[in-house]
Scaffold this motif. Structure first.
Motif: not given
Length: 310
Positions: A283-310
């Motif tokens: 939450w703090e990283l997103v709030l401050l606009g810091e860079a994040l790298v999302v790695m997940a077992p599948s593209p579906a989990e990865s893209s959903e996690t990015v959407l959830a963070l946003v």
């Protein structure tokens, strides 16, 4: 996996004139139910002046089929409708982003989404109309002027008849609208039919979408697509948080196949469950606009996690 695509600025592309000669006054079979409008939500008369393919353009820019070529790599094989235009840089972005970048194998069917930069100075005959649509939409559902969203249905299966040993192909919906849940549901209907019956299905689907009413926030819409009817409501900025305005009507729902309670929300708990103990730091990283790298077992989990963070 990040929703932000390559940061190129596309070359200048102009939308072509409408090439379809179908009757612009044809009556849509899609049912449109109007709820009491909120402030500033009075019904607009624009739909009376829509031309062929304008309704399609209000939902989608185009539909692409991306296949894997042994010599070229990923390549756009088909674009529907045929008069739709994409710059070479836009095609390159779609090609790279619509194939999973992983070592997991991804055998079977996989769905995910991405975002990429739109070509500069692209003209749109729907500009004024979509601005009115954005007026009543909540901030999370407004169009991003400089980007497209790509919604992907990727299939990879073993095929000994192919030199590579695998059948690899993606069906991609390109849209300005961030309706993630809706377009993924749409792909679940369209993609299996396409992989079985090929291009005639895409032509039929495009014609169905071109008969839909435009995506007005605050209205409950029943949208027929390839023999299936989807019922949705696009939220407005006047909705009370935590409430659903999807009206149930036994008479009109008798022909409805799918009722979507949301057009864009992802399951936050499912996305964050693996990293729940780090949720405060995220939450703090997103709030401050810091860079994040999302790695997940599948593209579906990865893209959903990015959407959830946003």
């Amino acid at each position: 996996m990040a929703l932000q695509g390559p940061e190129e600025v596309g070359e200048q592309v102009e939308e072509p004139e409408d090439l379809d000669d179908q009757d612009a006054s044809s009556i849509s079979p899609a049912e449109e139910i109007t709820l009491p409008p909120g402030p500033g939500g009075d019904e607009e008369p624009e739909e009376a002046f829509l031309l062929p393919w304008d309704r399609f353009s209000s939902w989608l820019h185009c539909i692409c089929v991306v296949g894997f070529d042994l010599e070229l790599g990923q390549a756009v094989e088909v674009i529907y409708p045929h008069h739709s235009k994409l710059s070479e840089k836009e095609k390159t972005s779609i090609c790279y982003l619509s194939f999973p970048d992983s070592n997991s194998g991804c055998l079977g069917d996989t769905q995910f989404c991405f975002r990429f930069r739109q070509g500069s100075n692209r003209k749109s005959s729907m500009g004024c109309f979509l601005e009115n649509t954005d007026r009543d939409a909540p901030p999370c559902l407004k169009r991003e002027l400089g980007h497209y969203y790509g919604y992907v249905y990727f299939r990879q299966v073993r095929d000994k008849s192919l030199k590579r040993g695998y059948f690899q192909k993606s069906l991609v919906l390109i849209s300005k609208l961030p309706y993630v849940t809706f377009f993924h549901s749409l792909l679940k209907i369209m993609a299996p039919e396409y992989f079985e019956k090929q291009e005639p299905c895409l032509e039929a689907a495009c014609n169905d979408v071109d008969r839909w009413p435009a995506p007005h926030p605050g209205r409950v819409l029943t949208l027929p697509i390839m023999g299936v009817v989807i019922k949705v409501r696009i939220p407005t900025c006047y909705d009370k948080p935590g409430t659903s305005q999807l009206v149930q009507s036994a008479q009109s729902d008798s022909l409805v196949s799918i009722v979507l309670p949301t057009i864009h929300e992802v399951d936050l708990f499912r996305c964050f469950y693996p990293v729940f103990f780090h949720i405060q730091m995220l939450w703090e990283l997103v709030l401050l606009g810091e860079a994040l790298v999302v790695m997940a077992p599948s593209p579906a989990e990865s893209s959903e996690t990015v959407l959830a963070l946003v």
